[in-house]
Scaffold this motif. Structure first.
Motif, PDB file in Angstrom:
ATOM      1  N   PHE B  31       0.881  -1.117  -0.043  1.00  0.00           N
ATOM      2  CA  PHE B  31      -0.075  -0.043  -0.081  1.00  0.00           C
ATOM      3  C   PHE B  31       1.192   1.219   0.057  1.00  0.00           C
ATOM      4  O   PHE B  31       1.695   1.515   0.888  1.00  0.00           O
ATOM      5  CB  PHE B  31      -0.816   0.140   1.210  1.00  0.00           C
ATOM      6  N   TYR B  33       1.355   5.386   0.077  1.00  0.00           N
ATOM      7  CA  TYR B  33       0.699   6.772   0.360  1.00  0.00           C
ATOM      8  C   TYR B  33       1.797   7.764  -0.109  1.00  0.00           C
ATOM      9  O   TYR B  33       2.919   7.649   0.655  1.00  0.00           O
ATOM     10  CB  TYR B  33       0.401   6.661   1.665  1.00  0.00           C
ATOM     11  N   GLY B  34       1.273   8.751  -0.632  1.00  0.00           N
ATOM     12  CA  GLY B  34       2.124   9.872  -0.877  1.00  0.00           C
ATOM     13  C   GLY B  34       1.779  11.062   0.194  1.00  0.00           C
ATOM     14  O   GLY B  34       0.423  11.196   0.717  1.00  0.00           O
ATOM     15  N   ASN B  40      -1.777  13.390   9.090  1.00  0.00           N
ATOM     16  CA  ASN B  40      -2.828  12.181   8.525  1.00  0.00           C
ATOM     17  C   ASN B  40      -2.158  10.987   8.873  1.00  0.00           C
ATOM     18  O   ASN B  40      -2.747   9.963   8.397  1.00  0.00           O
ATOM     19  CB  ASN B  40      -2.939  12.526   6.933  1.00  0.00           C
ATOM     20  N   GLY B  43      -4.314   7.892  11.571  1.00  0.00           N
ATOM     21  CA  GLY B  43      -5.408   7.021  11.040  1.00  0.00           C
ATOM     22  C   GLY B  43      -4.808   5.758   9.895  1.00  0.00           C
ATOM     23  O   GLY B  43      -5.353   4.739  10.116  1.00  0.00           O
ATOM     24  N   LEU B  44      -3.810   6.181   9.315  1.00  0.00           N
ATOM     25  CA  LEU B  44      -3.223   5.146   8.651  1.00  0.00           C
ATOM     26  C   LEU B  44      -2.576   3.878   9.533  1.00  0.00           C
ATOM     27  O   LEU B  44      -2.705   2.859   9.211  1.00  0.00           O
ATOM     28  CB  LEU B  44      -2.178   5.792   7.786  1.00  0.00           C
ATOM     29  N   VAL B  45      -1.951   4.367  10.620  1.00  0.00           N
ATOM     30  CA  VAL B  45      -1.564   3.374  11.480  1.00  0.00           C
ATOM     31  C   VAL B  45      -2.629   2.715  12.129  1.00  0.00           C
ATOM     32  O   VAL B  45      -2.488   1.635  12.407  1.00  0.00           O
ATOM     33  CB  VAL B  45      -0.469   4.201  12.592  1.00  0.00           C
ATOM     34  N   GLY B  47      -5.459   1.709  11.071  1.00  0.00           N
ATOM     35  CA  GLY B  47      -5.795   0.653  10.168  1.00  0.00           C
ATOM     36  C   GLY B  47      -5.021  -0.138   9.937  1.00  0.00           C
ATOM     37  O   GLY B  47      -5.565  -1.433   9.675  1.00  0.00           O
ATOM     38  N   LEU B  48      -3.774  -0.273  10.107  1.00  0.00           N
ATOM     39  CA  LEU B  48      -2.887  -1.367  10.213  1.00  0.00           C
ATOM     40  C   LEU B  48      -3.291  -2.158  11.619  1.00  0.00           C
ATOM     41  O   LEU B  48      -2.950  -3.295  11.661  1.00  0.00           O
ATOM     42  CB  LEU B  48      -1.410  -1.100   9.988  1.00  0.00           C
ATOM     43  N   PHE B  50      -5.581  -2.214  13.923  1.00  0.00           N
ATOM     44  CA  PHE B  50      -6.714  -2.947  14.364  1.00  0.00           C
ATOM     45  C   PHE B  50      -7.496  -3.793  13.412  1.00  0.00           C
ATOM     46  O   PHE B  50      -8.505  -4.044  13.217  1.00  0.00           O
ATOM     47  CB  PHE B  50      -7.832  -1.530  14.605  1.00  0.00           C
ATOM     48  N   THR B  51      -6.901  -4.237  12.240  1.00  0.00           N
ATOM     49  CA  THR B  51      -7.461  -5.196  11.333  1.00  0.00           C
ATOM     50  C   THR B  51      -7.043  -6.581  11.436  1.00  0.00           C
ATOM     51  O   THR B  51      -7.820  -7.486  10.846  1.00  0.00           O
ATOM     52  CB  THR B  51      -7.264  -4.566   9.805  1.00  0.00           C
TER      53      THR B  51
END
Lengths: 290, 290, 290
Positions: B31, B33-34, B40, B43-45, B47-48, B50-51
């Motif tokens: 994945f 991301y730029g 920001n 949220g990305l962390v 998502g990794l 808690f999935t």
């Protein structure tokens, strides 16, 4: 080692069309970038050039796309300049599908006509697809009438084509009214309509009035189509003695050519696929001896 | 369960270099991301984190990159703060290749020299790679001269290194003219040149004039290189009694270290790979007992 | 032919949460787009519609996500309008996890309660999850009290629900103080707390004071939670005669539903997964006959 296709798209969001075709061409890893510009493309190219050994570089390739063909052409020049010696990867340019669409259209013509010396007319010839269709017709030694809304633009297109095709037989013409387009088409053997979405050049009933016409191709998929007598799905359908192709009738070959072109990028690390090379593939896919 | 690497890049377009290396390190899903910022990244962390269940989290990892090393370091701190308890994934920081390049350069030195007590000089030592090379040399107990254009910046680099390496033997120095660089290098056993692209520290013919020099490494790949006597491709080539490494001569080891580091992220969910841990890997890859 | 999920995210960076779940749902190829808007979504949808034949289109699908549920709903309408005839792909909308979370919460309730005629109260009912939980309770013929900070917003939510559920038994109420929330909850059989992060509706010790309460679900994962007596990890834990679920207690079912929903997108090319269809899946996953 996985095949990697790096999609350089000049639009903010990379084209999902080009992405799906890449996947369906068996690209194993797709890197998609949006808003690619001459200012940021060099680093992307370096990252592809310097990560795999020269013998492995054929597994990495670049696809240049986006809705703006001029921007795509500029990117292609920037990308090509960045390569040196064996440090290069294959690259294909097909912004807005311009090359694959024009190649599929003219290869479809070749199935039915001997293009050499043929009287061909391209309506909307200064757009991205039309210009390339006219170039390929000139390459096939047809006598091409290049039609645009203004004579200046049509003549400029002729100059562009003559710089690319030695001895091109191209003539500029202009028209803006349906009756003018009809008149210009008289005595043409082949009509290629490649105008902008929604522009109708030849109204309903006109096709049968054109003397000597054998083949008519309309590349506009969005109604109203460019030649009202041709249905968008029609593929080599004969009407009033004229073989007709609509945009989706050409589309099947276009998709095959697009996929074959992507696949061929990974055969060596030095391919540059643009108008001519993609046309050669189209002839091959269409089963036409060259 | 597929291994996932989330590439957090501080540039607008994620580095294609880092992407290719990730794929070639057998990451199954990348994945990218730029324009990732402290604002920001959380949220990305999440998502990794808690999935996937705690026992599965070792299959997800983060790579922090981009051209700006300071921004990358800030992201690393933000990412680390977001984790709690077992809810974490492994993370590697290598903006601009700073850690893998410095680690490969100093591990290459270790093949030829006993660094403890060795007189080492780092030119361009306040840049991202130079600073890390100097830190690793200090860690190896070398006597390091840290050279920058201004004494202030060189002293600031020494302070940074002393906070990271207890008992670091580092001395600040400044130079801006070729003759000054040459003079500072006299009596050095090891020279590491890590300046900005296009900056030449030691001109042609200078290398053989430096008394006692045994090893010289130039990490600049773009001509003019930093040490004019060293070719960019040279790897452990002896010239005038000096073993020489150019940037691409170090590059092979750098790539192996980069790939090994990526692969190791998926061995557990609590790795933090930065300067030291990546250096340890470089020693291991280079076959040097630690 | 590979399955392709196109993730249309309304945030600048696509949700890594949704990406990981897509991969863990065995999506073979994920295309992620950020900053998707009504202005740029149509081209993305066309690229999915026109690249594979009608019989193959079930292998392409769209996931709409992002932190802003209203923007996600607008995108879903735009996407649906773009399809025509058999030229369509399946689509799921779950911005901010709103549909999968509400579906998992109400399906969890169904395990313990007969919802028909049940006195249910939804706190924070005008937020994305709360509104959908209230809709599903109304669908199950519960008598639902819809609580918001202002009566206007609560009444507006009731109107929305009545347009979706014929004969919905919904009543608007407002509260802003802990004592007011407690009073409104008296005599409720089921409490669903779905407020914003950090908002506590029912303070510590309140749960046991509510007459007739059988089940309480708090969907807030970030402390302070919405019902102070419920731990975030609790799943069907009985306390003071009340069965309690915390956010992560509901989360396991939510994840299963999310994955099943993604997988089902590829069973045909005409699925539209939103609140109701996702709830049906939640009941099925939870083993509840419908």
């Amino acid at each position: 080692m996985k095949t990697i296709l790096a999609q350089f798209d000049t639009d903010a969001l990379p084209s999902s069309f080009d992405q799906v075709v890449a996947v369906d061409s068996n690209v194993e890893q797709l890197f998609s970038y949006g808003s690619v510009t001459p200012g940021n493309v060099t680093g992307l190219v370096h990252g592809l050039m310097f990560t795999r050994g020269p013998a492995e570089l054929k597994n990495s390739a670049i696809f240049i796309g986006g809705s703006d063909v001029a921007k795509g052409e500029l990117l292609l020049r920037m990308v090509s300049k960045t390569f040196f010696g064996p440090m290069r990867v294959s690259v294909m340019m097909d912004s807005n599908g311009c090359n694959t669409t024009a190649a599929a259209a003219i290869a479809s013509s070749r199935k039915h006509l001997n293009l050499a010396g043929c009287r061909a007319i391209v309506l909307g010839a200064t757009g991205p697809v039309g210009l390339r269709a006219a170039e390929l017709l000139a390459l096939e030694k047809a006598n091409v009438t290049v039609v645009s809304r203004t004579l200046d633009r049509a003549e400029s297109a002729c100059i562009t084509i003559r710089t690319k095709v030695a001895d091109a037989q191209v003539t500029a013409a202009c028209a803006s009214q349906p009756s003018e387009f009809e008149e210009l088409c008289q005595n043409a053997t082949l009509i290629v309509s490649a105008g902008a979405a929604g522009v109708c050049f030849l109204e309903s009933g006109v096709l049968q009035k054109i003397q000597g016409l054998k083949l008519a191709i309309d590349l506009n998929a969005v109604p109203p189509v460019g030649v009202a007598d041709i249905g968008v799905m029609e593929k080599a359908i004969e009407k009033f003695g004229v073989i007709c192709y609509g945009a989706l009738g050409v589309g099947g070959l276009k998709m095959k050519v697009h996929k074959k072109a992507i696949a061929s990028l990974f055969e060596s690390n030095d391919r540059v696929l643009e108008t001519r090379t993609i046309y050669d593939m189209a002839l091959q896919v269409a089963g036409i001896a060259t």
